[in-house]
Design a protein around this motif. Sequence first.
Motif, PDB file in Angstrom:
ATOM      1  N   ARG A  36     -11.009 -94.894  32.197  1.00 41.70           N
ATOM      2  CA  ARG A  36      -9.992 -94.595  33.201  1.00 41.70           C
ATOM      3  C   ARG A  36     -10.667 -94.018  34.429  1.00 41.70           C
ATOM      4  O   ARG A  36     -11.854 -93.735  34.430  1.00 41.70           O
ATOM      5  CB  ARG A  36      -8.986 -93.564  32.669  1.00 41.70           C
ATOM      6  CG  ARG A  36      -8.223 -93.993  31.457  1.00 41.70           C
ATOM      7  CD  ARG A  36      -7.156 -94.961  31.834  1.00 41.70           C
ATOM      8  NE  ARG A  36      -6.284 -95.243  30.698  1.00 41.70           N
ATOM      9  CZ  ARG A  36      -5.205 -95.967  30.794  1.00 41.70           C
ATOM     10  NH1 ARG A  36      -4.849 -96.475  31.940  1.00 41.70           N
ATOM     11  NH2 ARG A  36      -4.464 -96.191  29.749  1.00 41.70           N
ATOM     12  N   THR A  37      -9.886 -93.781  35.468  1.00 40.87           N
ATOM     13  CA  THR A  37     -10.421 -93.111  36.649  1.00 40.87           C
ATOM     14  C   THR A  37     -10.228 -91.607  36.504  1.00 40.87           C
ATOM     15  O   THR A  37      -9.374 -91.146  35.724  1.00 40.87           O
ATOM     16  CB  THR A  37      -9.693 -93.580  37.928  1.00 40.87           C
ATOM     17  OG1 THR A  37      -8.320 -93.198  37.834  1.00 40.87           O
ATOM     18  CG2 THR A  37      -9.813 -95.087  38.126  1.00 40.87           C
ATOM     19  N   ILE A  38     -10.996 -90.852  37.268  1.00 39.96           N
ATOM     20  CA  ILE A  38     -10.823 -89.400  37.272  1.00 39.96           C
ATOM     21  C   ILE A  38      -9.411 -89.068  37.768  1.00 39.96           C
ATOM     22  O   ILE A  38      -8.769 -88.155  37.248  1.00 39.96           O
ATOM     23  CB  ILE A  38     -11.898 -88.709  38.129  1.00 39.96           C
ATOM     24  CG1 ILE A  38     -13.264 -88.851  37.458  1.00 39.96           C
ATOM     25  CG2 ILE A  38     -11.557 -87.235  38.347  1.00 39.96           C
ATOM     26  CD1 ILE A  38     -14.412 -88.269  38.247  1.00 39.96           C
ATOM     27  N   ALA A  39      -8.906 -89.814  38.732  1.00 39.54           N
ATOM     28  CA  ALA A  39      -7.553 -89.579  39.244  1.00 39.54           C
ATOM     29  C   ALA A  39      -6.515 -89.732  38.133  1.00 39.54           C
ATOM     30  O   ALA A  39      -5.587 -88.922  38.021  1.00 39.54           O
ATOM     31  CB  ALA A  39      -7.241 -90.530  40.397  1.00 39.54           C
ATOM     32  N   TRP A  40      -6.653 -90.754  37.301  1.00 44.86           N
ATOM     33  CA  TRP A  40      -5.707 -90.970  36.199  1.00 44.86           C
ATOM     34  C   TRP A  40      -5.770 -89.800  35.221  1.00 44.86           C
ATOM     35  O   TRP A  40      -4.730 -89.292  34.788  1.00 44.86           O
ATOM     36  CB  TRP A  40      -6.014 -92.286  35.482  1.00 44.86           C
ATOM     37  CG  TRP A  40      -4.984 -92.652  34.459  1.00 44.86           C
ATOM     38  CD1 TRP A  40      -3.891 -93.441  34.655  1.00 44.86           C
ATOM     39  CD2 TRP A  40      -4.939 -92.241  33.090  1.00 44.86           C
ATOM     40  NE1 TRP A  40      -3.171 -93.537  33.492  1.00 44.86           N
ATOM     41  CE2 TRP A  40      -3.792 -92.812  32.508  1.00 44.86           C
ATOM     42  CE3 TRP A  40      -5.749 -91.446  32.303  1.00 44.86           C
ATOM     43  CZ2 TRP A  40      -3.443 -92.608  31.175  1.00 44.86           C
ATOM     44  CZ3 TRP A  40      -5.399 -91.231  30.970  1.00 44.86           C
ATOM     45  CH2 TRP A  40      -4.260 -91.815  30.421  1.00 44.86           C
ATOM     46  N   ILE A  41      -6.980 -89.373  34.885  1.00 43.33           N
ATOM     47  CA  ILE A  41      -7.154 -88.240  33.964  1.00 43.33           C
ATOM     48  C   ILE A  41      -6.524 -86.988  34.560  1.00 43.33           C
ATOM     49  O   ILE A  41      -5.786 -86.272  33.875  1.00 43.33           O
ATOM     50  CB  ILE A  41      -8.654 -88.001  33.663  1.00 43.33           C
ATOM     51  CG1 ILE A  41      -9.266 -89.197  32.914  1.00 43.33           C
ATOM     52  CG2 ILE A  41      -8.864 -86.706  32.899  1.00 43.33           C
ATOM     53  CD1 ILE A  41      -8.744 -89.429  31.514  1.00 43.33           C
ATOM     54  N   ALA A  42      -6.780 -86.721  35.834  1.00 46.05           N
ATOM     55  CA  ALA A  42      -6.235 -85.526  36.484  1.00 46.05           C
ATOM     56  C   ALA A  42      -4.705 -85.572  36.510  1.00 46.05           C
ATOM     57  O   ALA A  42      -4.047 -84.572  36.193  1.00 46.05           O
ATOM     58  CB  ALA A  42      -6.789 -85.398  37.899  1.00 46.05           C
ATOM     59  N   ARG A  43      -4.118 -86.727  36.870  1.00 45.26           N
ATOM     60  CA  ARG A  43      -2.655 -86.851  36.879  1.00 45.26           C
ATOM     61  C   ARG A  43      -2.082 -86.601  35.495  1.00 45.26           C
ATOM     62  O   ARG A  43      -1.065 -85.912  35.340  1.00 45.26           O
ATOM     63  CB  ARG A  43      -2.225 -88.252  37.356  1.00 45.26           C
ATOM     64  CG  ARG A  43      -2.265 -88.440  38.838  1.00 45.26           C
ATOM     65  CD  ARG A  43      -1.537 -89.715  39.268  1.00 45.26           C
ATOM     66  NE  ARG A  43      -2.019 -90.914  38.592  1.00 45.26           N
ATOM     67  CZ  ARG A  43      -2.992 -91.683  39.065  1.00 45.26           C
ATOM     68  NH1 ARG A  43      -3.610 -91.378  40.196  1.00 45.26           N
ATOM     69  NH2 ARG A  43      -3.356 -92.760  38.415  1.00 45.26           N
ATOM     70  N   THR A  44      -2.721 -87.145  34.478  1.00 49.78           N
ATOM     71  CA  THR A  44      -2.237 -86.979  33.107  1.00 49.78           C
ATOM     72  C   THR A  44      -2.299 -85.520  32.679  1.00 49.78           C
ATOM     73  O   THR A  44      -1.335 -84.988  32.111  1.00 49.78           O
ATOM     74  CB  THR A  44      -3.069 -87.853  32.146  1.00 49.78           C
ATOM     75  OG1 THR A  44      -2.954 -89.221  32.558  1.00 49.78           O
ATOM     76  CG2 THR A  44      -2.581 -87.721  30.717  1.00 49.78           C
ATOM     77  N   LEU A  45      -3.418 -84.856  32.954  1.00 53.47           N
ATOM     78  CA  LEU A  45      -3.555 -83.452  32.565  1.00 53.47           C
ATOM     79  C   LEU A  45      -2.567 -82.557  33.316  1.00 53.47           C
ATOM     80  O   LEU A  45      -1.974 -81.644  32.734  1.00 53.47           O
ATOM     81  CB  LEU A  45      -4.992 -82.979  32.793  1.00 53.47           C
ATOM     82  CG  LEU A  45      -6.039 -83.598  31.865  1.00 53.47           C
ATOM     83  CD1 LEU A  45      -7.432 -83.188  32.311  1.00 53.47           C
ATOM     84  CD2 LEU A  45      -5.788 -83.204  30.421  1.00 53.47           C
TER      85      LEU A  45
END
Length: 57
Positions: A28-37
């Motif tokens: 995934r992208t870091i953006a996707w991980i950040a949004r999810t968290l």
Amino acid sequence: MKKDAVVTVRVETEIHDILNGLAKKDDRTIAWIARTLISEALVARQLLPAQEQEPSS
């Protein structure tokens, strides 16, 4: 859900490394991980209603 706001944050190197590792592990992208968290944290604090899980693909 449409993403229409941009949020920029500065984090410590350790946090960046963790986010980057999660992103690579999950392809995934870091953006996707950040949004999810962020979303998970807001749901846990009952500030955002829980939504149905998106497919993992």
